[in-house]
Design a protein around this motif. Sequence first.
Motif, PDB file in Angstrom:
ATOM      1  N   ASP A 120       8.672  13.908 -13.725  1.00 54.18           N
ATOM      2  CA  ASP A 120       9.958  14.373 -13.865  1.00 54.18           C
ATOM      3  C   ASP A 120      10.127  15.204 -15.241  1.00 54.18           C
ATOM      4  N   ASN A 121      10.962  16.581 -14.733  1.00 46.92           N
ATOM      5  CA  ASN A 121      10.853  17.201 -15.917  1.00 46.92           C
ATOM      6  C   ASN A 121      12.229  17.118 -16.620  1.00 46.92           C
ATOM      7  N   ASP A 122      12.851  15.847 -16.336  1.00 45.74           N
ATOM      8  CA  ASP A 122      13.813  15.391 -17.366  1.00 45.74           C
ATOM      9  C   ASP A 122      13.383  15.161 -18.771  1.00 45.74           C
ATOM     10  N   ALA A 123      14.194  15.793 -19.643  1.00 49.53           N
ATOM     11  CA  ALA A 123      13.546  15.698 -21.208  1.00 49.53           C
ATOM     12  C   ALA A 123      13.235  14.539 -21.549  1.00 49.53           C
ATOM     13  N   ASP A 124      14.060  13.445 -21.480  1.00 44.81           N
ATOM     14  CA  ASP A 124      13.845  12.330 -22.101  1.00 44.81           C
ATOM     15  C   ASP A 124      12.340  11.590 -21.531  1.00 44.81           C
ATOM     16  N   LYS A 125      12.128  11.931 -20.238  1.00 42.47           N
ATOM     17  CA  LYS A 125      10.988  11.261 -19.566  1.00 42.47           C
ATOM     18  C   LYS A 125       9.926  11.979 -19.781  1.00 42.47           C
ATOM     19  N   VAL A 126       9.882  13.283 -20.078  1.00 43.76           N
ATOM     20  CA  VAL A 126       8.821  14.003 -20.699  1.00 43.76           C
ATOM     21  C   VAL A 126       8.269  13.552 -21.979  1.00 43.76           C
ATOM     22  N   ASN A 127       9.306  13.333 -22.791  1.00 48.76           N
ATOM     23  CA  ASN A 127       9.013  13.195 -23.943  1.00 48.76           C
ATOM     24  C   ASN A 127       8.514  11.549 -24.260  1.00 48.76           C
ATOM     25  N   ALA A 128       8.816  10.881 -23.306  1.00 45.58           N
ATOM     26  CA  ALA A 128       8.344   9.465 -22.993  1.00 45.58           C
ATOM     27  C   ALA A 128       6.854   9.387 -22.550  1.00 45.58           C
ATOM     28  N   ASP A 151      12.015  19.907 -28.197  1.00 44.53           N
ATOM     29  CA  ASP A 151      13.079  19.429 -28.479  1.00 44.53           C
ATOM     30  C   ASP A 151      14.047  20.668 -28.854  1.00 44.53           C
ATOM     31  N   ASN A 152      13.615  21.372 -29.671  1.00 45.03           N
ATOM     32  CA  ASN A 152      14.331  22.446 -30.534  1.00 45.03           C
ATOM     33  C   ASN A 152      14.415  23.676 -29.315  1.00 45.03           C
ATOM     34  N   GLU A 153      13.474  23.704 -28.294  1.00 43.58           N
ATOM     35  CA  GLU A 153      13.673  24.966 -27.414  1.00 43.58           C
ATOM     36  C   GLU A 153      14.540  24.426 -26.266  1.00 43.58           C
ATOM     37  N   TYR A 154      14.411  23.142 -25.860  1.00 36.53           N
ATOM     38  CA  TYR A 154      15.418  22.475 -25.056  1.00 36.53           C
ATOM     39  C   TYR A 154      16.816  22.689 -25.563  1.00 36.53           C
ATOM     40  N   ALA A 155      17.111  22.052 -26.763  1.00 35.25           N
ATOM     41  CA  ALA A 155      18.497  22.432 -27.204  1.00 35.25           C
ATOM     42  C   ALA A 155      18.830  23.880 -27.208  1.00 35.25           C
TER      43      ALA A 155
END
Length: 265
Positions: A120-128, A151-155
């Motif tokens: 899942d490319n949801d940012a939180d799930k990717v980080n997890a 996180d920097n790129e996503y923001a």
Amino acid sequence: MARTLGRTASLLSLSAALALVTGCGSDSSSAGNSDEHDGNPVVVVTTTWEGALAKAAGAEDVKVIVPQSVQHAPDYDPKPSDLAAVAGADFVLYAPFEPYAGKIKEAAGSEAELVEVNLDNDADKVNAEVAKLGTLFGTEGAAAKWTEAFDNEYAKLSEDLKAGWPGGKSPLVVSQVFTAWAAKLAGANLVGTYGPEAVTPAQLAELGKEKPTLVLDNAHMSTGTVLPDSGAKQIEIVNYPGKDLDLLPVYRNAAGALKEAMSAS
């Protein structure tokens, strides 16, 4: 039924090929022991999506089974040539909707650890997922470094998209369930989802009532134009990374498509 029989035949071929591999004097003691790799395990993944997560987590030796040209990964029939890669792996990464991963490992007789990954490319799930894999691989430092850059790129991408909202208002979006992450990236107002099953006329009528300006379709399992004659702009979102196993272009490409569509609204 034909597809099931085809997969069974492929797995029997894999099992037969195992005899050839073991008969050639392969050293099974080198497989399945990540400690021997000093934090650089051999990782076999079913698709480039798992591969990108493994690479983000710090894995350097990553082998992909399903070719990128296969549009819908669960339809892939494993080949005997996939056996050698799995037999020498420390970890085999797969997604729960890919039914062949465990069978490949079993056919290969591998001692690798089978790891289920949440695609899942949801940012939180990717980080997890990256953090989890970094811990498994013993590459926590590399995983943390990647996460900071991500996180920097996503923001930056999210901020740019929000600055491009038509009329300064968050757009109304309908999304296929596996591309809702792109709506979140844009800060869009997600008013409805569809799929992965075929969209029914009743669903279409319900989604149309929301009067979305954008429809985010899954490029890997598209159902065609979802809301024809509604005036909504439909965008294809790609979930799978390329051969370079770099996850960031997935977000950049989605942001580019969203920005273009919003500017035309």
